[in-house]
Design a protein around this motif. Structure first.
Motif, PDB file in Angstrom:
ATOM      1  N   MET A  75      17.808 -52.888 -35.347  1.00  0.00           N
ATOM      2  CA  MET A  75      18.963 -52.098 -35.774  1.00  0.00           C
ATOM      3  C   MET A  75      19.055 -52.025 -37.297  1.00  0.00           C
ATOM      4  SD  MET A  75      21.787 -53.395 -32.995  1.00  0.00           S
ATOM      5  CE  MET A  75      23.150 -52.490 -33.758  1.00  0.00           C
TER       6      MET A  75
ATOM      7  N   MET B 188      27.895 -53.302 -25.274  1.00  0.00           N
ATOM      8  CA  MET B 188      27.073 -52.091 -25.293  1.00  0.00           C
ATOM      9  C   MET B 188      25.642 -52.442 -24.926  1.00  0.00           C
ATOM     10  SD  MET B 188      28.592 -50.343 -28.769  1.00  0.00           S
ATOM     11  CE  MET B 188      27.547 -48.892 -28.669  1.00  0.00           C
TER      12      MET B 188
ATOM     13  N   ARG C   1      18.102 -60.806 -28.596  1.00  0.00           N
ATOM     14  CA  ARG C   1      19.263 -60.265 -29.317  1.00  0.00           C
ATOM     15  C   ARG C   1      19.003 -60.229 -30.817  1.00  0.00           C
ATOM     16  NH1 ARG C   1      25.485 -61.554 -27.577  1.00  0.00           N
ATOM     17  NH2 ARG C   1      26.505 -60.136 -29.027  1.00  0.00           N
TER      18      ARG C   1
ATOM     19  N   ARG D 200      24.108 -45.084 -38.784  1.00  0.00           N
ATOM     20  CA  ARG D 200      24.626 -45.943 -39.844  1.00  0.00           C
ATOM     21  C   ARG D 200      24.752 -45.165 -41.153  1.00  0.00           C
ATOM     22  NH1 ARG D 200      24.422 -51.578 -40.769  1.00  0.00           N
ATOM     23  NH2 ARG D 200      24.233 -52.181 -42.944  1.00  0.00           N
TER      24      ARG D 200
ATOM     25  N   THR E 244      23.948 -56.028 -24.248  1.00  0.00           N
ATOM     26  CA  THR E 244      23.350 -56.915 -25.251  1.00  0.00           C
ATOM     27  C   THR E 244      23.780 -58.365 -25.073  1.00  0.00           C
ATOM     28  OG1 THR E 244      23.264 -55.067 -26.786  1.00  0.00           O
ATOM     29  CG2 THR E 244      23.069 -57.258 -27.727  1.00  0.00           C
TER      30      THR E 244
ATOM     31  N   SER F 127      18.813 -57.081 -33.371  1.00  0.00           N
ATOM     32  CA  SER F 127      19.500 -57.032 -34.666  1.00  0.00           C
ATOM     33  C   SER F 127      18.545 -56.587 -35.768  1.00  0.00           C
ATOM     34  CB  SER F 127      20.090 -58.400 -35.016  1.00  0.00           C
ATOM     35  OG  SER F 127      21.113 -58.768 -34.123  1.00  0.00           O
TER      36      SER F 127
ATOM     37  N   GLU G  67      22.383 -48.290 -26.514  1.00  0.00           N
ATOM     38  CA  GLU G  67      23.609 -47.860 -27.182  1.00  0.00           C
ATOM     39  C   GLU G  67      23.731 -48.490 -28.564  1.00  0.00           C
ATOM     40  OE1 GLU G  67      26.518 -47.002 -23.319  1.00  0.00           O
ATOM     41  OE2 GLU G  67      26.349 -49.034 -24.134  1.00  0.00           O
ATOM     42  N   ASN G  68      23.343 -49.749 -28.689  1.00  0.00           N
ATOM     43  CA  ASN G  68      23.339 -50.401 -29.996  1.00  0.00           C
ATOM     44  C   ASN G  68      22.374 -49.707 -30.953  1.00  0.00           C
ATOM     45  OD1 ASN G  68      24.855 -53.187 -30.517  1.00  0.00           O
ATOM     46  ND2 ASN G  68      24.402 -53.075 -28.335  1.00  0.00           N
TER      47      ASN G  68
ATOM     48  N   THR H 110      25.138 -57.276 -33.317  1.00  0.00           N
ATOM     49  CA  THR H 110      25.120 -56.389 -32.161  1.00  0.00           C
ATOM     50  C   THR H 110      26.487 -56.354 -31.483  1.00  0.00           C
ATOM     51  OG1 THR H 110      24.345 -58.228 -30.785  1.00  0.00           O
ATOM     52  CG2 THR H 110      22.661 -56.760 -31.691  1.00  0.00           C
ATOM     53  N   ALA H 111      26.723 -55.286 -30.711  1.00  0.00           N
ATOM     54  CA  ALA H 111      27.940 -55.159 -29.909  1.00  0.00           C
ATOM     55  C   ALA H 111      27.624 -55.640 -28.494  1.00  0.00           C
ATOM     56  CB  ALA H 111      28.410 -53.713 -29.889  1.00  0.00           C
TER      57      ALA H 111
ATOM     58  N   LEU I 205      23.775 -46.395 -32.093  1.00  0.00           N
ATOM     59  CA  LEU I 205      24.814 -46.613 -33.095  1.00  0.00           C
ATOM     60  C   LEU I 205      24.205 -46.873 -34.461  1.00  0.00           C
ATOM     61  CD1 LEU I 205      27.946 -46.933 -33.340  1.00  0.00           C
ATOM     62  CD2 LEU I 205      27.581 -49.388 -33.030  1.00  0.00           C
ATOM     63  N   SER I 206      23.133 -47.672 -34.487  1.00  0.00           N
ATOM     64  CA  SER I 206      22.510 -48.011 -35.769  1.00  0.00           C
ATOM     65  C   SER I 206      21.814 -46.805 -36.397  1.00  0.00           C
ATOM     66  CB  SER I 206      21.510 -49.159 -35.584  1.00  0.00           C
ATOM     67  OG  SER I 206      20.425 -48.771 -34.772  1.00  0.00           O
TER      68      SER I 206
END
Length: 257
Positions: A165, A101, A158, A113, A150, A162, A105-106, A97-98, A109-110
């Protein structure tokens, strides 16, 4: 007969070539992975578990042998291109994870991908209802923290993020690299239950490294034991269902129960 999704054919990985320390850390491995397989993987330290995942993911190049996806040779395919069909969750919750963010938002983003990304509106608000739905299945309050950075989540939340995501786009192959090992026993069990539910519900094809014999026996349809870079034990179906912890212990040593 069902064809395998993914295959390793006589794969060898040699290190320290041409020296007295030369050794095969993957030693003529043959492995066929079929649609819907949930394979648990056991092995003592140095048995080759991480090497296996790194070979599948393209992080380690093979010395000889072949890797196939749907029968097509992808031995030399890059790590980046493999992300189109493969996702991986690591042991360390920080790796997937970022931290600066937010949860949403994570997840956004995923969702992109493996896609080409240009400049344009990210459309985060339109995805919030979907993100609330998918995070609620983890049963750990993650759905109430969509706007939280995150880095401020608990380790369990978290790692759950992951996992989400890694699975949001339903990869053809999911690699779980001891993804519950860094968590306390209760949180680990909660994440493992949620993991199993999601893999079953979405018919994901998954390989999971674990050091816990009980988890290896309880989850999945197939169990593999690695030793010195070789698959020494590969059972499925009723044979796996009837396997006892004592019988499994007889195959190797130095694995946490």
């Amino acid at each position: 007969m069902t064809e395998p999704i993914f295959e390793l054919k006589d794969v060898v990985v040699t290190v320290n070539q041409g020296t007295p320390e030369q050794i095969n850390i993957m030693d003529h491995v043959n492995l066929a992975i079929y649609p819907g397989d949930f394979i648990t993987i056991l092995g003592s330290n140095g048995a080759g578990k991480s090497t296996l995942f790194n070979v599948i993911g393209g992080n380690i190049r093979v010395t000889s042998g072949q890797i196939r996806l749907h029968g097509r040779d992808i031995t030399n395919m890059s790590v980046e291109r493999r992300t189109r069909f493969l996702s991986r969750v690591f042991q360390d919750p920080k790796m997937g994870t970022a931290p600066r963010m937010t949860v949403s938002e994570n997840l956004l983003l995923s969702m992109k991908r493996g896609q080409h990304r240009g400049l344009g509106p990210r459309r985060l608000k339109q995805s919030m209802a979907h993100f609330k739905d998918i995070t609620s299945v983890m049963n750990n309050g993650l759905e109430d923290r969509l706007n939280t950075a995150t880095g401020k989540l608990s380790g369990g939340q978290r790692q759950a993020l992951s996992f989400l995501m890694a699975t949001i786009k339903r990869p053809e192959i999911l690699l779980l690299d001891e993804h519950t090992a860094a968590l306390d026993p209760q949180t680990s069990q909660e994440l493992m239950n949620a993991t199993n539910s999601q893999i079953t519900a979405h018919h994901l094809t998954c390989l999971m490294i674990t050091h816990h014999l009980d988890d290896a026996l309880k989850y999945g349809n197939r169990l593999i034991v690695l030793d010195h870079g070789k698959i020494t034990y590969d059972i499925a179906g009723d044979e796996k269902d009837n396997l006892t912890k004592e019988e499994l212990l007889s195959f190797f040593n130095d694995i946490e129960g």
